[in-house]
Design an enzyme around this catalytic site. Structure first.
Site, PDB file in Angstrom:
ATOM      1  N   TRP A 124      41.058  44.950  39.041  1.00 15.20           N
ATOM      2  CA  TRP A 124      40.194  45.379  40.150  1.00 15.20           C
ATOM      3  C   TRP A 124      40.764  46.632  40.809  1.00 15.20           C
ATOM      4  O   TRP A 124      41.751  46.575  41.533  1.00 15.20           O
ATOM      5  CB  TRP A 124      40.070  44.256  41.183  1.00 15.20           C
ATOM      6  CG  TRP A 124      39.382  43.053  40.598  1.00 15.20           C
ATOM      7  CD1 TRP A 124      38.031  42.849  40.553  1.00 15.20           C
ATOM      8  CD2 TRP A 124      39.985  41.903  39.994  1.00 15.20           C
ATOM      9  NE1 TRP A 124      37.763  41.654  39.940  1.00 15.20           N
ATOM     10  CE2 TRP A 124      38.929  41.044  39.584  1.00 15.20           C
ATOM     11  CE3 TRP A 124      41.302  41.517  39.731  1.00 15.20           C
ATOM     12  CZ2 TRP A 124      39.150  39.837  38.938  1.00 15.20           C
ATOM     13  CZ3 TRP A 124      41.524  40.310  39.095  1.00 15.20           C
ATOM     14  CH2 TRP A 124      40.458  39.477  38.704  1.00 15.20           C
TER      15      TRP A 124
ATOM     16  N   VAL B 250      40.381  30.877  37.244  1.00 11.16           N
ATOM     17  CA  VAL B 250      39.748  29.784  36.480  1.00 11.16           C
ATOM     18  C   VAL B 250      40.586  29.439  35.246  1.00 11.16           C
ATOM     19  O   VAL B 250      41.326  30.271  34.719  1.00 11.16           O
ATOM     20  CB  VAL B 250      38.304  30.147  36.037  1.00 11.16           C
ATOM     21  CG1 VAL B 250      37.330  29.989  37.181  1.00 11.16           C
ATOM     22  CG2 VAL B 250      38.244  31.556  35.442  1.00 11.16           C
TER      23      VAL B 250
ATOM     24  N   HIS C  98      35.327  41.900  44.790  1.00 12.71           N
ATOM     25  CA  HIS C  98      34.406  40.923  44.210  1.00 12.71           C
ATOM     26  C   HIS C  98      34.024  39.920  45.301  1.00 12.71           C
ATOM     27  O   HIS C  98      34.572  39.962  46.411  1.00 12.71           O
ATOM     28  CB  HIS C  98      35.010  40.210  42.976  1.00 12.71           C
ATOM     29  CG  HIS C  98      36.419  39.703  43.169  1.00 12.71           C
ATOM     30  ND1 HIS C  98      37.131  39.111  42.172  1.00 12.71           N
ATOM     31  CD2 HIS C  98      37.242  39.706  44.252  1.00 12.71           C
ATOM     32  CE1 HIS C  98      38.330  38.768  42.619  1.00 12.71           C
ATOM     33  NE2 HIS C  98      38.418  39.120  43.874  1.00 12.71           N
TER      34      HIS C  98
ATOM     35  N   ALA D  48      33.153  27.854  38.690  1.00  6.85           N
ATOM     36  CA  ALA D  48      32.850  29.057  39.465  1.00  6.85           C
ATOM     37  C   ALA D  48      32.270  30.077  38.507  1.00  6.85           C
ATOM     38  O   ALA D  48      32.524  30.033  37.306  1.00  6.85           O
ATOM     39  CB  ALA D  48      34.117  29.607  40.121  1.00  6.85           C
TER      40      ALA D  48
ATOM     41  N   GLN E 181      27.340  41.525  43.867  1.00  5.64           N
ATOM     42  CA  GLN E 181      27.653  40.384  43.002  1.00  5.64           C
ATOM     43  C   GLN E 181      27.046  39.116  43.578  1.00  5.64           C
ATOM     44  O   GLN E 181      26.711  39.050  44.765  1.00  5.64           O
ATOM     45  CB  GLN E 181      29.170  40.169  42.921  1.00  5.64           C
ATOM     46  CG  GLN E 181      29.876  41.086  41.947  1.00  5.64           C
ATOM     47  CD  GLN E 181      31.322  40.658  41.709  1.00  5.64           C
ATOM     48  OE1 GLN E 181      31.892  39.870  42.470  1.00  5.64           O
ATOM     49  NE2 GLN E 181      31.915  41.192  40.663  1.00  5.64           N
TER      50      GLN E 181
ATOM     51  N   ARG F 172      34.657  49.189  44.484  1.00  4.00           N
ATOM     52  CA  ARG F 172      35.746  49.479  43.538  1.00  4.00           C
ATOM     53  C   ARG F 172      36.086  50.955  43.608  1.00  4.00           C
ATOM     54  O   ARG F 172      35.194  51.806  43.719  1.00  4.00           O
ATOM     55  CB  ARG F 172      35.332  49.136  42.105  1.00  4.00           C
ATOM     56  CG  ARG F 172      34.948  47.679  41.889  1.00  4.00           C
ATOM     57  CD  ARG F 172      35.972  46.875  41.130  1.00  4.00           C
ATOM     58  NE  ARG F 172      35.605  45.460  41.151  1.00  4.00           N
ATOM     59  CZ  ARG F 172      35.180  44.779  40.093  1.00  4.00           C
ATOM     60  NH1 ARG F 172      35.112  45.374  38.913  1.00  4.00           N
ATOM     61  NH2 ARG F 172      34.853  43.511  40.196  1.00  4.00           N
TER      62      ARG F 172
HETATM   63  N1  DAH Z   1      35.266  37.986  40.266  1.00  2.00           N
HETATM   64  C1  DAH Z   1      35.109  38.370  38.875  1.00  2.00           C
HETATM   65  C2  DAH Z   1      34.939  39.867  38.779  1.00  2.00           C
HETATM   66  O1  DAH Z   1      34.566  40.498  39.701  1.00  2.00           O
HETATM   67  C3  DAH Z   1      33.939  37.674  38.257  1.00  2.00           C
HETATM   68  C4  DAH Z   1      34.195  36.208  38.098  1.00  2.00           C
HETATM   69  C5  DAH Z   1      34.737  35.720  36.943  1.00  2.00           C
HETATM   70  C6  DAH Z   1      33.886  35.334  39.128  1.00  2.00           C
HETATM   71  C7  DAH Z   1      34.984  34.391  36.758  1.00  2.00           C
HETATM   72  C8  DAH Z   1      34.164  33.969  38.978  1.00  2.00           C
HETATM   73  C9  DAH Z   1      34.704  33.508  37.768  1.00  2.00           C
HETATM   74  O2  DAH Z   1      33.910  33.081  39.916  1.00  2.00           O
HETATM   75  O3  DAH Z   1      34.934  32.179  37.614  1.00  2.00           O
HETATM   76  O4  DAH Z   1      35.189  40.418  37.742  1.00  2.00           O
END
Ligand code: DAH
Length: 329
Positions: free
Chosen positions: A152, A253, A170, A296, A210, A196
């Site tokens: 990120w 995760v 995010h 998630a 998002q 970003r």
């Molecule tokens: N936060 C991640 C991103 O911005 C996307 C994401 C991936 C969210 C996996 C989640 C997850 O909740 O389980 O790239």
């Protein structure tokens, strides 16, 4: 031809003339300086007696004035009726479209996503765009120094007397915020704006939207995730869709997956990251990871809109160009 005959003929032609051009033709025919009929009459005077010169000459001059006058009036009349025709209200014509405002395509998609998840019993939750480093990273199992932080590109915010402030990269930090103040079971989505620090191109913007999803309970599994995701996408695209789940890595995760979809006749498209909530995340919000589990996911709203409407460049959404947004009336 006698002056009287000329008068009768000319007046008739003026009456019959229905356009300005026709009037002009009549003018040239009778009053033209070189070959006009009146000039012909005046030219013929030279062979006549003084008496005739006077009467015919006078009559010709009077006719000249009369015709000038008549032509002028006729042209005025034609102009007036053209003007009237233009302004006349034609009740048989289709009505004019009234210009009215409309929603931005991203707003439309946002509303649709909220509606679909609400219908699946998800609660809609929001969180701050200016976020603390702990929520954006640490509580998501991305401690300082962890190489995953490089995933990120972050806009850090410097303000006197503070540190660890950033524009959230995010919507995932809202997972931790929500779990700290709520007990399972629950199911939420978090739509929101993210930032970003990166160069823009057709698929990257410095800000975008998002939708985060989080479902936690005593026995939530990947099967629940699949069901929710597939139901959502089918409702959103209103067509049959193929799904593909690939293993992937996100620190918050375990296991982590990526979801691809394929619409009728299309290519595989990567649409979301997801997985089962990592035990470290549960530990961080004081949940007992032996008693609860959850899934998630996170997906890009802009990307959904691009796929749905066939928009080739994410930057168009933020261009403020009405030639683009007008297409979404
Ligand atoms: N936060 C991640 C991103 O911005 C996307 C994401 C991936 C969210 C996996 C989640 C997850 O909740 O389980 O790239």
């Amino acid at each position: 031809m006698s002056v009287e005959q000329l008068r009768i003929e000319a007046i008739k032609e003026i009456k019959e003339a229905s356009t300005q051009e026709a009037c002009e033709k009549v003018r040239i025919k009778y009053l033209g300086r070189k070959e006009g009929k009146l000039i012909e009459v005046l030219k013929s005077l030279k062979d006549m007696s003084v008496e005739e010169k006077r009467t015919i000459g006078t009559a010709a001059n009077e006719l000249h004035q009369l015709l000038e006058h008549e032509l002028e009036e006729k042209i005025e009349k034609i102009k007036r009726s053209e003007e009237e025709k233009k302004n006349r209200f034609d009740v048989t014509k289709p009505g004019k479209r009234i210009a009215s405002g409309h929603l931005h395509p991203l707003t439309k998609v946002d509303k649709e996503v909220r509606t679909i998840f609400s219908s699946l019993n998800f609660t809609i939750v929001e969180g701050p765009e200016l976020e603390k480093e702990t929520y954006n990273f640490d509580k998501l199992n991305i401690p300082a120094g962890h190489s995953a932080r490089d995933m990120w590109d972050t806009l850090w915010v410097k303000k006197e007397g503070t540190n660890g402030l950033l524009m959230r990269t995010h919507t995932s930090p809202v997972q931790a915020r929500y779990m700290e103040s709520h007990n399972p079971p629950f199911q939420i989505i978090v739509p929101g704006r993210c930032f970003r620090y990166e160069a823009t191109d057709a698929s990257h913007e410095i800000n975008f939207y998002q939708i985060e999803g989080l479902m936690v309970g005593p026995d939530i599994t990947l099967a629940n995730l699949k069901f929710i995701i597939e139901t959502f996408f089918k409702k959103f695209f209103k067509q049959k869709i193929e799904f593909r789940y690939r293993p992937s890595y996100f620190p918050f995760v375990e296991p982590g997956i990526e979801v691809d979809i394929r619409l009728k006749g299309g290519k595989w498209l990567e649409v979301m990251g997801a997985g089962m909530v990592h035990r470290n995340v549960f530990d961080g919000v004081k949940y007992n990871h032996t008693q609860v589990q959850g899934f998630a996911f996170g997906m890009g709203l802009d990307r959904l809109a691009m796929i749905k409407y066939g928009v080739p460049d994410i930057r168009l959404f933020y261009s403020g160009d009405v030639r683009f947004t007008k297409n979404f009336r």
